[in-house]
Design a protein around this motif. Structure first.
Motif, short mmCIF file in Angstrom:
data_model
loop_
_atom_site.label_atom_id
_atom_site.label_comp_id
_atom_site.label_asym_id
_atom_site.label_seq_id
_atom_site.Cartn_x
_atom_site.Cartn_y
_atom_site.Cartn_z
N ASP A 75 42.57 49.41 37.15
CA ASP A 75 43.94 49.66 37.58
C ASP A 75 44.93 49.17 36.53
OD1 ASP A 75 46.17 50.12 39.43
OD2 ASP A 75 46.16 47.95 39.75
N THR A 76 44.70 47.99 36.01
CA THR A 76 45.63 47.39 35.06
C THR A 76 45.58 48.07 33.71
OG1 THR A 76 45.22 45.30 36.21
CG2 THR A 76 46.43 45.18 34.14
N LEU A 92 41.38 38.06 34.35
CA LEU A 92 41.01 38.66 35.63
C LEU A 92 40.64 37.56 36.62
CD1 LEU A 92 40.26 41.20 37.35
CD2 LEU A 92 37.92 40.91 36.46
N ARG A 113 45.97 40.20 40.24
CA ARG A 113 44.55 39.92 40.06
C ARG A 113 44.13 40.05 38.60
NH1 ARG A 113 42.25 37.05 43.71
NH2 ARG A 113 40.24 37.91 43.08
N CYS A 114 44.71 41.00 37.91
CA CYS A 114 44.41 41.20 36.49
C CYS A 114 45.72 41.19 35.72
CB CYS A 114 43.66 42.51 36.29
SG CYS A 114 43.09 42.79 34.60
N ASN A 172 40.77 57.79 42.81
CA ASN A 172 40.84 56.57 42.02
C ASN A 172 40.70 56.92 40.54
OD1 ASN A 172 40.83 53.97 41.02
ND2 ASN A 172 38.75 53.50 41.73
N GLU A 199 32.46 42.35 36.40
CA GLU A 199 33.85 42.07 36.04
C GLU A 199 33.97 41.77 34.54
OE1 GLU A 199 32.22 40.75 38.54
OE2 GLU A 199 33.42 40.82 40.39
N ASP A 234 33.65 45.10 32.62
CA ASP A 234 34.89 45.88 32.69
C ASP A 234 35.94 45.32 31.73
OD1 ASP A 234 33.96 47.65 34.59
OD2 ASP A 234 35.01 46.72 36.28
N GLY A 278 40.14 53.90 38.14
CA GLY A 278 38.75 53.44 38.10
C GLY A 278 37.88 54.39 37.30
N ASP A 330 45.42 45.32 40.34
CA ASP A 330 44.43 44.85 41.30
C ASP A 330 43.05 44.66 40.68
OD1 ASP A 330 46.39 45.00 43.29
OD2 ASP A 330 45.90 47.09 43.72
N THR A 331 42.74 45.47 39.69
CA THR A 331 41.43 45.45 39.03
C THR A 331 41.64 45.66 37.54
OG1 THR A 331 41.12 47.84 39.21
CG2 THR A 331 40.33 46.49 41.08
N VAL A 332 40.56 45.52 36.78
CA VAL A 332 40.65 45.81 35.34
C VAL A 332 41.04 47.27 35.12
CG1 VAL A 332 39.39 45.91 33.16
CG2 VAL A 332 39.02 44.00 34.72
#
Length: 256
Positions: free
Chosen positions: A188-189, A45, A107-108, A234, A19, A22, A237, A184-186
Motif C-alpha cells: 500500500d505504501t 514497517l 503501519r508502514c 487490491n 514482511e 516485502d 498489493g 497500511d502495508t508495504v
C-alpha cells in the motif's frame, strides 16, 4: 549441511519473514527507479499491534543491496535502541521512531528525496494540484510541512509526526526536504509513493511548458480520490507482488 541449506534454515528462523521480503523488495525497486539517496533515507514497517516494534533498514546500507535478513528489528519505545551495536541511523530513529510511537495508523513509513517530489517540496507553493488522474488521487490527502528545521533528529522527528494526526492524510510533502508516505502495508505504501512521484513528475513537466494548467474541480478530484480509496481490487498489493516476481525471475537475493 551445505552453506545454502544453512542460509535457508537461518532465513526461515527470522521473525516476520514475509514482511521482511516485502520491505526488501521495495528497497530494491526504489533503487531501480532512482528514487533512493545513496545510503540515506529509510523505510520502516510496524510488526506489532501497538505499532512500535518495527523493521527498518540498517545504517548506511544502499537500497540496492538490502536483503530481508539485513533489516533491523527495533522498538520505538526502547530508549536503549541507539546504544545497540547495530543501531539505526539517528535520523531514522528520530523520524520513523516518532511516527511509529505517535501515529499507530502509520503501519508502514517510507521517506525518500525522489527528484520530482523534492522539486515540489522546493517550490514556494508545494501543493499538488489535481491536473490528471494520478494527482487527483491525492486530493485533500497531503499535508505540506512548511517549517523544516534541519536533519530529522528526535526533536524534528517529533514535530513531523504531529502532522499525521489526521488518518486521512497519507503523504507529507516535507518542504525543503523530500516526501514521506505512510500506509497500511508495504504494498500500500510503496504504491502510494510510486504514484505520488509520478504525479509530481507530470506536474513539474507541465509547469515547464509555461502554458495554463487544466485543473480539475474540487468535486471531481474528490470523486477520483474516493474512488481510488474504495477501489475494488487490491492493485497496490498486486503491484508489489509483480515486482517480487520480477526480482525472483532475475535471481535477486532480496529475500535472503
Amino acid at each position: 549441511m551445505s552453506v545454502t541449506q544453512l542460509s535457508e534454515r537461518n532465513r526461515s528462523n527470522l521473525p516476520f519473514q514475509e514482511e521482511r521480503a516485502d520491505l526488501a523488495a521495495a528497497f530494491r525497486w526504489t533503487a531501480r527507479l532512482n528514487m533512493h539517496e545513496a545510503v540515506a533515507n529509510h523505510f520502516s514497517l510496524a510488526v506489532n499491534e501497538k505499532g512500535t516494534q518495527l523493521l527498518i533498514n540498517p545504517n548506511q546500507m544502499h537500497f540496492s543491496r538490502i536483503r530481508a535478513s539485513d533489516l533491523l528489528l527495533i522498538d520505538a519505545d526502547d530508549p536503549e535502541t541507539m546504544n545497540r551495536p547495530d543501531a539505526p541511523d539517528p535520523t531514522a530513529w528520530g523520524l520513523h521512531g516518532a511516527i511509529h510511537r505517535n501515529c499507530p495508523h502509520a503501519r508502514c513509513v517510507m521517506h525518500v528525496h525522489s527528484v520530482h517530489a523534492t522539486v515540489l517540496a522546493s517550490l514556494a507553493d508545494s501543493r499538488l494540484p489535481p491536473i490528471d488522474q494520478n494527482s487527483a488521487m491525492f486530493f485533500d490527502r497531503v499535508v505540506v510541512d512548511e517549517h523544516y528545521g534541519g536533519l530529522a533528529f528526535e526533536e524534528e522527528g517529533e514535530r513531523c509526526s504531529r502532522l499525521f494526526a489526521d488518518p486521512k492524510v497519507k503523504v507529507m510533502v516535507m518542504g525543503n526536504h523530500g516526501v514521506l508516505v505512510i500506509g497500511d502495508t508495504v504494498g500500500d505504501t510503496f504504491d502510494r509513493l510510486y504514484y505520488f512521484e509520478r504525479a509530481c513528475e507530470t506536474y513539474i513537466k507541465a509547469l515547464w511548458t509555461g502554458r495554463p494548467l487544466r485543473i480539475l474541480s474540487d468535486a471531481v478530484a474528490e470523486t477520483v480520490a474516493s474512488q481510488m480509496d474504495d477501489y475494488p481490487v487490491n492493485s497496490a498489493g498486486r503491484h508489489l507482488q509483480e515486482l517480487r516476481l520480477i526480482l525472483d525471475g532475475e535471481g535477486s537475493n532480496y529475500n535472503a
